[in-house]
Scaffold this motif. Sequence first.
Motif, PDB file in Angstrom:
ATOM      1  N   LYS A 197       0.831  -1.202   0.000  1.00 24.85           N
ATOM      2  CA  LYS A 197       0.000   0.000   0.000  1.00 24.85           C
ATOM      3  C   LYS A 197       0.868   1.256   0.000  1.00 24.85           C
ATOM      4  CE  LYS A 197      -4.173  -1.816   0.140  1.00 24.85           C
ATOM      5  NZ  LYS A 197      -4.965  -1.907   1.362  1.00 24.85           N
ATOM      6  N   VAL A 198       1.942   1.249   0.790  1.00 21.71           N
ATOM      7  CA  VAL A 198       2.850   2.402   0.822  1.00 21.71           C
ATOM      8  C   VAL A 198       3.453   2.656  -0.562  1.00 21.71           C
ATOM      9  CG1 VAL A 198       5.034   3.274   1.751  1.00 21.71           C
ATOM     10  CG2 VAL A 198       3.395   2.164   3.268  1.00 21.71           C
ATOM     11  N   LEU A 199       3.920   1.598  -1.211  1.00 20.09           N
ATOM     12  CA  LEU A 199       4.513   1.754  -2.541  1.00 20.09           C
ATOM     13  C   LEU A 199       3.470   2.174  -3.567  1.00 20.09           C
ATOM     14  CD1 LEU A 199       6.941  -1.313  -2.627  1.00 20.09           C
ATOM     15  CD2 LEU A 199       7.498   1.085  -2.201  1.00 20.09           C
ATOM     16  N   ALA A 200       2.232   1.669  -3.429  1.00 23.37           N
ATOM     17  CA  ALA A 200       1.158   2.051  -4.357  1.00 23.37           C
ATOM     18  C   ALA A 200       0.833   3.537  -4.237  1.00 23.37           C
ATOM     19  CB  ALA A 200      -0.086   1.209  -4.095  1.00 23.37           C
ATOM     20  N   TYR A 201       0.784   4.054  -3.019  1.00 26.41           N
ATOM     21  CA  TYR A 201       0.507   5.482  -2.849  1.00 26.41           C
ATOM     22  C   TYR A 201       1.676   6.341  -3.328  1.00 26.41           C
ATOM     23  CZ  TYR A 201      -3.983   5.039  -0.524  1.00 26.41           C
ATOM     24  OH  TYR A 201      -5.311   4.801  -0.268  1.00 26.41           O
ATOM     25  N   ASN A 202       2.874   5.789  -3.329  1.00 28.51           N
ATOM     26  CA  ASN A 202       3.998   6.520  -3.914  1.00 28.51           C
ATOM     27  C   ASN A 202       3.867   6.636  -5.430  1.00 28.51           C
ATOM     28  OD1 ASN A 202       6.374   7.439  -2.119  1.00 28.51           O
ATOM     29  ND2 ASN A 202       5.756   5.512  -1.190  1.00 28.51           N
ATOM     30  N   ILE A 203       3.208   5.662  -6.069  1.00 28.60           N
ATOM     31  CA  ILE A 203       2.881   5.798  -7.494  1.00 28.60           C
ATOM     32  C   ILE A 203       1.978   7.011  -7.699  1.00 28.60           C
ATOM     33  CG2 ILE A 203       1.681   4.742  -9.458  1.00 28.60           C
ATOM     34  CD1 ILE A 203       2.419   2.024  -8.372  1.00 28.60           C
ATOM     35  N   VAL A 204       0.968   7.144  -6.836  1.00 25.76           N
ATOM     36  CA  VAL A 204       0.015   8.254  -6.938  1.00 25.76           C
ATOM     37  C   VAL A 204       0.735   9.593  -6.804  1.00 25.76           C
ATOM     38  CG1 VAL A 204      -1.998   9.326  -5.835  1.00 25.76           C
ATOM     39  CG2 VAL A 204      -1.881   6.827  -6.084  1.00 25.76           C
ATOM     40  N   LYS A 236      10.169   2.677  -9.834  1.00 25.02           N
ATOM     41  CA  LYS A 236       8.975   2.060  -9.249  1.00 25.02           C
ATOM     42  C   LYS A 236       8.962   0.556  -9.476  1.00 25.02           C
ATOM     43  CE  LYS A 236       6.410   5.225  -7.263  1.00 25.02           C
ATOM     44  NZ  LYS A 236       6.959   6.438  -7.709  1.00 25.02           N
ATOM     45  N   THR A 237       9.364   0.126 -10.672  1.00 21.07           N
ATOM     46  CA  THR A 237       9.467  -1.308 -10.929  1.00 21.07           C
ATOM     47  C   THR A 237      10.458  -1.950  -9.963  1.00 21.07           C
ATOM     48  OG1 THR A 237       9.041  -0.885 -13.279  1.00 21.07           O
ATOM     49  CG2 THR A 237       9.933  -3.040 -12.700  1.00 21.07           C
ATOM     50  N   LEU A 238      11.600  -1.294  -9.771  1.00 13.45           N
ATOM     51  CA  LEU A 238      12.624  -1.804  -8.861  1.00 13.45           C
ATOM     52  C   LEU A 238      12.101  -1.901  -7.436  1.00 13.45           C
ATOM     53  CD1 LEU A 238      15.544  -2.540  -8.112  1.00 13.45           C
ATOM     54  CD2 LEU A 238      16.060  -0.085  -8.063  1.00 13.45           C
ATOM     55  N   LEU A 239      11.432  -0.852  -6.947  1.00  7.99           N
ATOM     56  CA  LEU A 239      10.942  -0.857  -5.573  1.00  7.99           C
ATOM     57  C   LEU A 239       9.877  -1.931  -5.348  1.00  7.99           C
ATOM     58  CD1 LEU A 239      10.769   2.957  -4.753  1.00  7.99           C
ATOM     59  CD2 LEU A 239      12.184   1.248  -3.614  1.00  7.99           C
ATOM     60  N   PHE A 240       9.017  -2.150  -6.334  1.00  5.66           N
ATOM     61  CA  PHE A 240       8.006  -3.196  -6.189  1.00  5.66           C
ATOM     62  C   PHE A 240       8.655  -4.583  -6.168  1.00  5.66           C
ATOM     63  CE2 PHE A 240       4.718  -0.143  -6.513  1.00  5.66           C
ATOM     64  CZ  PHE A 240       3.531  -0.774  -6.178  1.00  5.66           C
ATOM     65  N   LEU A 241       9.701  -4.786  -6.965  1.00  7.98           N
ATOM     66  CA  LEU A 241      10.409  -6.069  -6.925  1.00  7.98           C
ATOM     67  C   LEU A 241      11.096  -6.276  -5.574  1.00  7.98           C
ATOM     68  CD1 LEU A 241      12.028  -6.224 -10.490  1.00  7.98           C
ATOM     69  CD2 LEU A 241      10.144  -7.622  -9.636  1.00  7.98           C
ATOM     70  N   LEU A 242      11.735  -5.225  -5.069  1.00  2.97           N
ATOM     71  CA  LEU A 242      12.421  -5.333  -3.782  1.00  2.97           C
ATOM     72  C   LEU A 242      11.427  -5.519  -2.644  1.00  2.97           C
ATOM     73  CD1 LEU A 242      15.106  -2.521  -4.278  1.00  2.97           C
ATOM     74  CD2 LEU A 242      15.470  -4.986  -4.395  1.00  2.97           C
ATOM     75  N   GLY A 243      10.304  -4.766  -2.699  1.00  4.18           N
ATOM     76  CA  GLY A 243       9.273  -4.932  -1.684  1.00  4.18           C
ATOM     77  C   GLY A 243       8.673  -6.325  -1.719  1.00  4.18           C
ATOM     78  N   GLY A 244       8.477  -6.864  -2.927  1.00  5.33           N
ATOM     79  CA  GLY A 244       7.973  -8.229  -3.060  1.00  5.33           C
ATOM     80  C   GLY A 244       8.937  -9.252  -2.500  1.00  5.33           C
ATOM     81  N   ALA A 245      10.247  -9.004  -2.668  1.00  5.39           N
ATOM     82  CA  ALA A 245      11.255  -9.900  -2.102  1.00  5.39           C
ATOM     83  C   ALA A 245      11.189  -9.890  -0.575  1.00  5.39           C
ATOM     84  CB  ALA A 245      12.640  -9.484  -2.575  1.00  5.39           C
TER      85      ALA A 245
END
Length: 393
Positions: A197-204, A236-245
Motif C-alpha cells: 500500500k505504501v509503494l502504491a501510494y507513492n505511485i500516486v 517504481k518497478t525496482l521498488l516493487f520487486l524489492l518490496g515483493g522480495a
Amino acid sequence: EWERERFYYYAFIQFLITGVNGSFLTGDIFNLFVFFEVMLLASYVLLSLGGLKKQLRAGIMYVLINIVSSMLFIVAVAYLYAVTGTLNMAHLSVRVAEAGQPDLLTAIALLFLVIFAVKSALLFFYWLPESYSAPPTAVSALFAGLLTKVGVYAIFRMFTLIFYHEPGITHSVIAWMAGLTMILGSIGAVAYGNIQKVLAYNIVIAIGFIVIGIAVFQEAALTGAIYYLIHDMVVKTLLFLLGGAMVGLVGTYQLKEMSGMIRNHPYLGWMFFIASFALVGVPPLSGFFGKLLVLQGTLETQFYVLGAIGLLSSLAVLYSTMKIFMNGFWGENQLSKEDEKTSTQGLLLPCTLLICVSLFLGIGVEWVNPYVAEAASDLMNPAVYIEAVLGPA
C-alpha cells in the motif's frame, strides 16, 4: 509459479507490452483507444491469474472502473469526430485550431481529461492501491512501471497537440488535480503500514508530480516531467520487486511484523535504500534532475503553491520509504536463513540491472537530456509534428 505460468502468463505479458507500445506509437486517436483496450484486457487477466480471493475482489473493481472509462473514451472520440471530421492526431490539431466552437471543444477536452485521469490515477486513484497490491510481485512491478504511465503519456499528447485552445481552463484544472493528487497520495503513503500500500501510494504521488509539467506548460518543466517519468518507470518497478522480495522472505505485508533483514540480505537492503533516495530526488541519483527542472518551471511560471506541494510530497516519499527500510531491514533480526519463506535467488539480477539504469540516468544526465529536451521542445511546438505527418502547410 508454475501454476500461473501454464495459464498463459507469458502470452498476456506480450499482449500487455503490445498495448503499451501501440499507445505510445499511434498517431490516430481511435487506435489509441484500441491499444488501451489491448493493454487493459491483458491486465485484467494478469491481475486475476491465480484466482485468490483478494485478486478477484480487486479485479472486479479494476474491471468495472476501466469499462466505464473506456465507454466514456469512445463517446468522447465520437464527439470529437463529429466536431472535427477526423481522427488523425496531426489533422485534429489543425481542425481544432480552425473550429469555431471553443466551448464545445473545451467540454470535450475536459471529458478526455477525466478519462485519462482515471486511467493514470490522477486524482481518481481509489482503485489503484488495492489493484496493485493484489497480484504477484512480478505482475505488480510491471503494472507499477507501465500502466499508469500510458495514461500520463495520453494527457501530455492530447493537451499539447490537440487541446491547446483554452489553456486557461484545461491546464488550470490539471494543476488542481496534480496538487490534490500529491496531497492525498502523501497522506496514504504516510498512514499505511503495509509495504504494497505504501509503494502504491507513492505511485500516486509521482503521477501528480509528473503532471505538473503539463499544468505549468513551460519547456523546462516539460523536460523535467519527461525525465522524471522515465526515471519513475525504472525505480517504481525496482521498488516493487524489492518490496515483493521482502514480503516473500518474511511471509507478511505488515511492517510491524518484520525487522533486521539487512543482516541476512545486505545487498537487498542497500538496493532498497538507494532506490528510495533516487525516488526522492537526492543528487546525483536519477530523480534529482527531473525534479529540479519541474520545480524550476513552477517558479518561472509563478505556480508557487504547486511547487511547494511538490517539495512537501518529496518529504512524504522520503518518510514512507524510510519507514519501510527502518522497519524491514534495521532492528533485531527475527528470522534465520532457515526460517525464511522463500529465496531471493534469481531476483537480484533484474534488480541490479534496474538500479544500474537508475544510476546511469542520474550520473549520465548529459547524455540523456538532449533527447528529452528535444521531445519537450516538440511538445511545445506541435507544428513540428504536424508538418512531419501532413507535410508542409
